[in-house]
Scaffold this active site. Structure first.
Site, PDB file in Angstrom:
ATOM      1  N   GLU A 165       0.805  -1.216   0.000  1.00 40.98           N
ATOM      2  CA  GLU A 165       0.000   0.000   0.000  1.00 40.98           C
ATOM      3  C   GLU A 165       0.848   1.280   0.000  1.00 40.98           C
ATOM      4  N   TYR A 167       3.452   2.012   1.984  1.00 44.76           N
ATOM      5  CA  TYR A 167       4.055   2.397   3.269  1.00 44.76           C
ATOM      6  C   TYR A 167       5.569   2.113   3.260  1.00 44.76           C
ATOM      7  N   ARG A 215       2.292  -8.775   4.398  1.00 45.80           N
ATOM      8  CA  ARG A 215       1.413  -8.199   3.365  1.00 45.80           C
ATOM      9  C   ARG A 215       2.315  -7.683   2.258  1.00 45.80           C
ATOM     10  N   HIS A 253      -1.400   3.761  -1.897  1.00 50.30           N
ATOM     11  CA  HIS A 253      -2.470   4.732  -1.637  1.00 50.30           C
ATOM     12  C   HIS A 253      -2.449   5.873  -2.649  1.00 50.30           C
ATOM     13  N   GLN A 340     -18.345   5.063   2.926  1.00 53.94           N
ATOM     14  CA  GLN A 340     -18.893   6.293   3.505  1.00 53.94           C
ATOM     15  C   GLN A 340     -18.741   6.394   5.025  1.00 53.94           C
TER      16      GLN A 340
HETATM   17  P1  FAD Z   1     -36.387   7.162   0.732  1.00 59.42           P
HETATM   18  O1  FAD Z   1     -35.323   6.304   0.245  1.00 59.42           O
HETATM   19  O2  FAD Z   1     -36.829   8.294  -0.122  1.00 59.42           O
HETATM   20  O3  FAD Z   1     -37.651   6.250   1.071  1.00 59.42           O
HETATM   21  C1  FAD Z   1     -38.919   6.746   1.366  1.00 59.42           C
HETATM   22  C2  FAD Z   1     -39.967   5.689   1.083  1.00 59.42           C
HETATM   23  O4  FAD Z   1     -41.200   6.095   1.629  1.00 59.42           O
HETATM   24  C3  FAD Z   1     -40.215   5.440  -0.390  1.00 59.42           C
HETATM   25  O5  FAD Z   1     -40.124   4.059  -0.666  1.00 59.42           O
HETATM   26  C4  FAD Z   1     -41.616   5.962  -0.622  1.00 59.42           C
HETATM   27  O6  FAD Z   1     -42.314   5.263  -1.640  1.00 59.42           O
HETATM   28  C5  FAD Z   1     -42.246   5.718   0.723  1.00 59.42           C
HETATM   29  N1  FAD Z   1     -43.423   6.539   1.058  1.00 59.42           N
HETATM   30  C6  FAD Z   1     -43.554   7.883   0.938  1.00 59.42           C
HETATM   31  N2  FAD Z   1     -44.772   8.269   1.402  1.00 59.42           N
HETATM   32  C7  FAD Z   1     -45.419   7.150   1.826  1.00 59.42           C
HETATM   33  C8  FAD Z   1     -46.691   6.894   2.402  1.00 59.42           C
HETATM   34  N3  FAD Z   1     -47.552   7.856   2.678  1.00 59.42           N
HETATM   35  N4  FAD Z   1     -47.006   5.625   2.699  1.00 59.42           N
HETATM   36  C9  FAD Z   1     -46.164   4.593   2.454  1.00 59.42           C
HETATM   37  N5  FAD Z   1     -44.957   4.795   1.893  1.00 59.42           N
HETATM   38  C10 FAD Z   1     -44.572   6.050   1.584  1.00 59.42           C
HETATM   39  N6  FAD Z   1     -26.959   7.495  -0.442  1.00 59.42           N
HETATM   40  C11 FAD Z   1     -25.807   7.096   0.026  1.00 59.42           C
HETATM   41  O7  FAD Z   1     -25.615   7.100   1.228  1.00 59.42           O
HETATM   42  N7  FAD Z   1     -24.821   6.648  -0.794  1.00 59.42           N
HETATM   43  C12 FAD Z   1     -24.974   6.606  -2.127  1.00 59.42           C
HETATM   44  O8  FAD Z   1     -24.069   6.214  -2.834  1.00 59.42           O
HETATM   45  C13 FAD Z   1     -26.204   7.018  -2.662  1.00 59.42           C
HETATM   46  N8  FAD Z   1     -26.407   7.000  -3.980  1.00 59.42           N
HETATM   47  C14 FAD Z   1     -27.596   7.407  -4.474  1.00 59.42           C
HETATM   48  C15 FAD Z   1     -27.792   7.385  -5.839  1.00 59.42           C
HETATM   49  C16 FAD Z   1     -28.996   7.781  -6.372  1.00 59.42           C
HETATM   50  C17 FAD Z   1     -29.192   7.760  -7.858  1.00 59.42           C
HETATM   51  C18 FAD Z   1     -30.038   8.199  -5.515  1.00 59.42           C
HETATM   52  C19 FAD Z   1     -31.367   8.623  -6.072  1.00 59.42           C
HETATM   53  C20 FAD Z   1     -29.846   8.233  -4.151  1.00 59.42           C
HETATM   54  C21 FAD Z   1     -28.621   7.856  -3.620  1.00 59.42           C
HETATM   55  N9  FAD Z   1     -28.363   7.899  -2.261  1.00 59.42           N
HETATM   56  C22 FAD Z   1     -27.183   7.468  -1.775  1.00 59.42           C
HETATM   57  C23 FAD Z   1     -29.322   8.504  -1.329  1.00 59.42           C
HETATM   58  C24 FAD Z   1     -30.094   7.476  -0.521  1.00 59.42           C
HETATM   59  O9  FAD Z   1     -30.709   6.549  -1.366  1.00 59.42           O
HETATM   60  C25 FAD Z   1     -31.096   8.217   0.349  1.00 59.42           C
HETATM   61  O10 FAD Z   1     -30.408   9.072   1.207  1.00 59.42           O
HETATM   62  C26 FAD Z   1     -31.946   7.268   1.175  1.00 59.42           C
HETATM   63  O11 FAD Z   1     -32.647   6.381   0.347  1.00 59.42           O
HETATM   64  C27 FAD Z   1     -32.939   8.051   2.018  1.00 59.42           C
HETATM   65  O12 FAD Z   1     -33.663   7.139   2.779  1.00 59.42           O
HETATM   66  P2  FAD Z   1     -35.107   7.440   3.360  1.00 59.42           P
HETATM   67  O13 FAD Z   1     -35.568   6.166   3.945  1.00 59.42           O
HETATM   68  O14 FAD Z   1     -35.065   8.638   4.212  1.00 59.42           O
HETATM   69  O15 FAD Z   1     -36.026   7.839   2.107  1.00 59.42           O
HETATM   70  P1  NAP Z   2     -26.857  17.491  -3.332  1.00 58.86           P
HETATM   71  O1  NAP Z   2     -25.581  16.808  -3.087  1.00 58.86           O
HETATM   72  O2  NAP Z   2     -27.363  18.449  -2.342  1.00 58.86           O
HETATM   73  O3  NAP Z   2     -26.689  18.224  -4.732  1.00 58.86           O
HETATM   74  C1  NAP Z   2     -27.672  19.015  -5.280  1.00 58.86           C
HETATM   75  C2  NAP Z   2     -27.111  19.782  -6.492  1.00 58.86           C
HETATM   76  O4  NAP Z   2     -28.120  20.592  -6.991  1.00 58.86           O
HETATM   77  C3  NAP Z   2     -25.952  20.666  -6.152  1.00 58.86           C
HETATM   78  O5  NAP Z   2     -24.984  20.518  -7.173  1.00 58.86           O
HETATM   79  C4  NAP Z   2     -26.528  22.076  -6.149  1.00 58.86           C
HETATM   80  O6  NAP Z   2     -25.461  22.848  -6.626  1.00 58.86           O
HETATM   81  C5  NAP Z   2     -27.712  21.941  -7.081  1.00 58.86           C
HETATM   82  N1  NAP Z   2     -28.875  22.770  -6.689  1.00 58.86           N
HETATM   83  C6  NAP Z   2     -29.427  22.863  -5.458  1.00 58.86           C
HETATM   84  N2  NAP Z   2     -30.486  23.697  -5.485  1.00 58.86           N
HETATM   85  C7  NAP Z   2     -30.611  24.125  -6.755  1.00 58.86           C
HETATM   86  C8  NAP Z   2     -31.502  25.018  -7.407  1.00 58.86           C
HETATM   87  N3  NAP Z   2     -32.492  25.626  -6.756  1.00 58.86           N
HETATM   88  N4  NAP Z   2     -31.316  25.253  -8.717  1.00 58.86           N
HETATM   89  C9  NAP Z   2     -30.319  24.655  -9.381  1.00 58.86           C
HETATM   90  N5  NAP Z   2     -29.436  23.803  -8.821  1.00 58.86           N
HETATM   91  C10 NAP Z   2     -29.589  23.546  -7.511  1.00 58.86           C
HETATM   92  O7  NAP Z   2     -27.992  16.452  -3.562  1.00 58.86           O
HETATM   93  P2  NAP Z   2     -28.117  15.184  -4.513  1.00 58.86           P
HETATM   94  O8  NAP Z   2     -27.129  15.166  -5.607  1.00 58.86           O
HETATM   95  O9  NAP Z   2     -29.547  15.208  -4.887  1.00 58.86           O
HETATM   96  O10 NAP Z   2     -27.829  13.986  -3.579  1.00 58.86           O
HETATM   97  C11 NAP Z   2     -28.651  13.715  -2.470  1.00 58.86           C
HETATM   98  C12 NAP Z   2     -27.891  12.983  -1.433  1.00 58.86           C
HETATM   99  O11 NAP Z   2     -27.686  11.650  -1.850  1.00 58.86           O
HETATM  100  C13 NAP Z   2     -26.534  13.619  -1.242  1.00 58.86           C
HETATM  101  O12 NAP Z   2     -26.539  14.468  -0.109  1.00 58.86           O
HETATM  102  C14 NAP Z   2     -25.617  12.460  -1.098  1.00 58.86           C
HETATM  103  O13 NAP Z   2     -25.150  12.346   0.215  1.00 58.86           O
HETATM  104  C15 NAP Z   2     -26.433  11.235  -1.462  1.00 58.86           C
HETATM  105  N6  NAP Z   2     -25.695  10.579  -2.543  1.00 58.86           N
HETATM  106  C16 NAP Z   2     -24.456  10.145  -2.279  1.00 58.86           C
HETATM  107  C17 NAP Z   2     -23.728   9.578  -3.265  1.00 58.86           C
HETATM  108  C18 NAP Z   2     -22.336   9.081  -2.987  1.00 58.86           C
HETATM  109  O14 NAP Z   2     -21.642   8.689  -3.874  1.00 58.86           O
HETATM  110  N7  NAP Z   2     -21.894   9.047  -1.755  1.00 58.86           N
HETATM  111  C19 NAP Z   2     -24.231   9.461  -4.541  1.00 58.86           C
HETATM  112  C20 NAP Z   2     -25.499   9.933  -4.784  1.00 58.86           C
HETATM  113  C21 NAP Z   2     -26.220  10.514  -3.771  1.00 58.86           C
HETATM  114  P3  NAP Z   2     -25.511  24.423  -6.855  1.00 58.86           P
HETATM  115  O15 NAP Z   2     -26.323  24.936  -5.702  1.00 58.86           O
HETATM  116  O16 NAP Z   2     -24.100  24.895  -6.846  1.00 58.86           O
HETATM  117  O17 NAP Z   2     -26.110  24.602  -8.195  1.00 58.86           O
HETATM  118 FE1  SF4 Z   3     -17.624   0.643   4.781  1.00 52.56          FE
HETATM  119 FE2  SF4 Z   3     -19.971  -0.339   5.593  1.00 52.56          FE
HETATM  120 FE3  SF4 Z   3     -19.795   0.946   3.245  1.00 52.56          FE
HETATM  121 FE4  SF4 Z   3     -18.729  -1.492   3.582  1.00 52.56          FE
HETATM  122  S1  SF4 Z   3     -20.898  -0.941   3.653  1.00 52.56           S
HETATM  123  S2  SF4 Z   3     -17.759   0.222   2.613  1.00 52.56           S
HETATM  124  S3  SF4 Z   3     -18.003  -1.353   5.681  1.00 52.56           S
HETATM  125  S4  SF4 Z   3     -19.450   1.818   5.280  1.00 52.56           S
END
Ligand code: FAD
Ligand code: NAP
Ligand code: SF4
Length: 671
Positions: A165, A167, A215, A253, A340
């Site tokens: 890695e 080191y 390692r 790294h 994360q």
């Molecule tokens: P949600 O996932 O939004 O779930 C809410 C649920 O409630 C939904 O299934 C909805 O249908 C249901 N619901 C709403 N209203 C009602 C109702 N009245 N009755 C019954 N059911 C209802 N996060 C990460 O940490 N790492 C990542 O790499 C990552 N990548 C992402 C990539 C993408 C493309 C997207 C879209 C999201 C990503 N996220 C990632 C974000 C992550 O998925 C969200 O932060 C997480 O799913 C939020 O969880 P939640 O349970 O709060 O809400």
């Molecule tokens: P986000 O990280 O808050 O990004 C939102 C983007 O929209 C920003 O680039 C922001 O940039 C822009 N924006 C916000 N308000 C706006 C407005 N009114 N008009 C135009 N642009 C606007 O949110 P997200 O991409 O939706 O992701 C949601 C969460 O999912 C994130 O917080 C992240 O933690 C999680 N997630 C994580 C991963 C991962 O790889 N770890 C991957 C996907 C999602 P400007 O304000 O500069 O334009």
């Molecule tokens: Fe790290 Fe847990 Fe994500 Fe695996 S699932 S990479 S152990 S945070």
């Protein structure tokens, strides 16, 4: 027996390992916390009870200047032994075995007193190391041996010498970082003398009946790294010097190739260990992105390695091995490789834990004890927050009814899993589905929870986990059907043309750009993935990289943000650079400091500073963040029942699954 090769004992002559699974070294942050060793003992004890064959601790420095950070843990003196005994006693009580990793960080040390073979700064640390004198080299070798002897005194079953890695040991081996002209530099024999002398010195001090794992960096993935012949030569010398097992190290790294992120195919580097299997007799361990018993079994059954190392999978699930042995792999909480809550925390000087298992490294603090007041709880939404809450609350004995408006559980994870390289997110959904069954949670799909439901059924409390909705932008022309949001694209509800502008460059904007460019995920095809990152299985060049990586730009994509700061600044500390590299490979055009004007038949009209521009795109995809889905919160509160908000509906800003799951767990612990 299921997984017969993975679960077969390994005889090292003087001792036996109960199976072929090594829990790889991870720094947890507990090592430096006050009272951290008691917590560390609980952490390792659960993994030993979970059946793992051999545990390796996080790196412990053999001397002061070898510490990774000023406050990092060191074992050089007798008075430092007792706290380690807390850990070894706990592991032995649970029937496990544990080795202490000895790590000298060399030029990767994060302090101004770092030492290295030569005075060359690493590209990933701010400090330039001092070149070691010949005397310092010899005393460092002694320090390794002293540290190993103290580890034996502390009750460890062995040590792992960290030789990869990038080191210190790696820095000696490679001409990239070793420019010495004395007996420790120059030709390969001289450069490799340092690790060989370390192993000889340790073996002499600890005797025969003590495990020494080395390692070995088998694939440096940096220019001027080791050649394959050098790797083989060193492995043979180490075997002669008395190592018990050789573990695989992949990539320094500072390498610009991902080695453990979720987009790396499972078992993508097992071929390197397999290559060495033909050259030495000592048992070899394959590593990197091995996260299921199936992949572990296939690596060992096919003869690629004698053992497999998994590190993060043991943060995700302490009972991994027991579940494999019970032939219930579907109950394993699989590590999704997101980094994360583990590595991103470590690099932010925070205690490591796990996105899918918030108990990891909190074994003495987060516990789900049986409830004495059983409640009937309605949960609104089966996203990560709602599912985590339901599982933990039901495990405490509460009666949980989980309502999900859609036809499937998972919430936004169902969108995340469609992104190339995020296929692992399927595993988390599979895990929760099986936990819902296991805990007899009353799951009601296609059922919206609202006040009318509460009027007909009796509940004691309501948990709202209804998540988030995409932020809408109301600008001229944005009512055109060519302007869509990320959910519509990922759900396959709209056709997207050849050229696209993405508004918003957060995690979802980056993911969307990747989705639109990479039409078939390389993460599921190891050879294509290796070619994409320029990794050469034939090992023609030192370090194992090809001269040209293969890239196939997909669509014409613009990624836009209003801020003028660096694109992707908020992405994961240890993975952001990978997302940026992938988009560069796909020639995504990034613009910062953008203001949006309108959309019409010419395309998207923007301004960058004062400069007006028209992006002639077929579609605009809104990735402009999210808003809490609070539509029913007031209605629920009006029922008079106690109402709790978790996940995205609580706070949408900076929401991720780590927070959503943790919030679900924390509420379940106290409700
Ligand atoms: P949600 O996932 O939004 O779930 C809410 C649920 O409630 C939904 O299934 C909805 O249908 C249901 N619901 C709403 N209203 C009602 C109702 N009245 N009755 C019954 N059911 C209802 N996060 C990460 O940490 N790492 C990542 O790499 C990552 N990548 C992402 C990539 C993408 C493309 C997207 C879209 C999201 C990503 N996220 C990632 C974000 C992550 O998925 C969200 O932060 C997480 O799913 C939020 O969880 P939640 O349970 O709060 O809400
Ligand atoms: P986000 O990280 O808050 O990004 C939102 C983007 O929209 C920003 O680039 C922001 O940039 C822009 N924006 C916000 N308000 C706006 C407005 N009114 N008009 C135009 N642009 C606007 O949110 P997200 O991409 O939706 O992701 C949601 C969460 O999912 C994130 O917080 C992240 O933690 C999680 N997630 C994580 C991963 C991962 O790889 N770890 C991957 C996907 C999602 P400007 O304000 O500069 O334009
Ligand atoms: Fe790290 Fe847990 Fe994500 Fe695996 S699932 S990479 S152990 S945070």
């Amino acid at each position: 027996m299921s997984f017969p090769h993975l679960l077969e004992p390994l005889d090292l002559g003087f001792t036996q390992l109960k199976n072929r699974v090594l829990m790889g070294s991870m720094h947890t942050g507990l090592e430096e916390e006050k009272g951290g060793f008691e917590k560390l003992a609980a952490f390792y004890k659960e993994r030993a009870q979970g059946g793992v064959g051999l545990i390796v601790t996080g790196g412990i420095a053999p001397n002061l200047r070898g510490r990774l950070a000023p406050n990092a843990c060191q074992l050089s003196f007798s008075w430092q032994v007792s706290k380690h005994k807390i850990v070894t006693d706990a592991v032995h009580e649970a029937g496990g075995k544990i080795c202490m990793q000895i790590l000298h960080a060399g030029r990767y040390s994060y302090h101004p007193f770092s030492l290295a073979p030569s005075k060359i700064k690493s590209p990933i640390t701010p400090f330039t190391p001092s070149a070691m004198s010949g005397r310092q080299v010899r005393s460092t070798i002694k320090d390794y041996a002293t540290s190993a002897a103290l580890a034996k005194k502390a009750g460890y079953d062995g040590v792992e010498v960290m030789g990869s890695e990038g080191y210190l040991i790696n820095q000696f081996i490679s001409s990239r970082t070793n420019k010495r002209t004395d007996e420790w530099g120059g030709n390969f024999d001289n450069r490799a003398k340092f690790p060989v002398k370390i192993v000889e010195a340790i073996r002499e001090k600890v005797g025969k009946d003590f495990i020494i794992v080395f390692r070995l960096s088998m694939l440096d993935l940096v220019d001027n790294g080791s050649t394959w012949d050098e790797v083989v030569k060193l492995a043979k010398w180490l075997e002669q010097a008395g190592v018990s097992i050789i573990n695989t190290g992949i990539g320094w790294h500072e390498a610009r190739v991902p080695t453990i992120a979720t987009s790396v195919p499972r078992g993508a580097f097992a071929w390197v260990t397999e290559k060495l299997k033909k050259e030495v007799k000592v048992p070899l361990i394959a590593t990197n992105r091995i996260n299921t018993p199936e992949i572990g079994e296939s690596i060992i059954a096919s003869g690629q390695a004698d053992m497999v190392s998994m590190a993060r999978p043991f943060l995700a699930d302490a009972d991994f091995v027991n579940k494999a042995a019970a032939n219930t792999p579907e109950l394993i909480n699989t590590c999704i490789g997101c980094n994360q809550a583990c590595l991103d925390h470590t690099f932010s000087m925070k205690r490591a834990t796990c996105l899918v298992n918030p108990r990891a490294c909190y074994e003495t603090e987060i516990n789900f004890t049986p409830t004495t007041h059983k409640k009937r709880i309605a949960v609104m939404g089966a996203g990560p927050a709602g599912m985590a809450f339901s599982m933990y609350a039901a495990s405490r004995g509460h009666e949980v009814v989980l309502f999900e408006a859609k036809s499937e559980v998972g919430g936004q994870f169902n969108l995340a899993r469609k992104i190339p390289g995020k296929e692992e997110f399927n595993e988390t959904i599979r895990y929760f589905i099986n936990q819902i069954k296991l805990h007899n949670i009353d799951l009601r799909l296609n059922t919206k929870l609202d006040a009318s439901v509460l009027a007909t059924e009796k509940f004691d409390e309501v948990v709202i986990s209804s998540g988030v909705v995409p932020r809408e932008l109301k600008l001229p022309g944005f009512d055109n059907p060519k302007v869509v949001d990320y959910q519509q694209v990922l759900n396959g509800q709209v056709e997207i043309g050849q050229s696209v502008a993405l508004i918003g460059a957060g995690g979802i904007g980056f993911d969307m750009a990747h989705f639109l460019c990479e039409r078939e995920s390389t993460s599921l095809q190891t050879d294509k993935w290796l070619a994409q990152w320029g990794i050469d299985k034939t090992y023609q060049h030192a370090g194992g990289l090809t001269e040209e990586a293969e890239h196939h730009p997909g669509r014409d994509v613009y990624l836009l943000q209003r801020k003028t700061s660096k694109m992707g600044k908020g992405l994961g500390k240890t993975t952001g650079w990978i997302h940026r590299s992938v988009l560069k490979q796909h020639e995504v055009k990034m613009k910062t400091g953008v203001s949006y004007e309108k959309f019409d038949e010419q395309g998207l009209h923007i301004k960058v500073g004062e400069q007006a521009e028209v992006l002639a795109v077929d579609n605009v995809v809104l990735c402009a963040g999210q808003e809490s889905n609070t539509a029913l919160v007031d209605e629920m509160k009006a029922t008079g029942l106690p109402v709790h908000l978790i996940g995205g509906v609580d706070v949408a800003a900076e929401l991720d699954a780590k927070r959503a799951i943790r919030q679900g767990a924390e509420l379940a612990m106290v409700i």
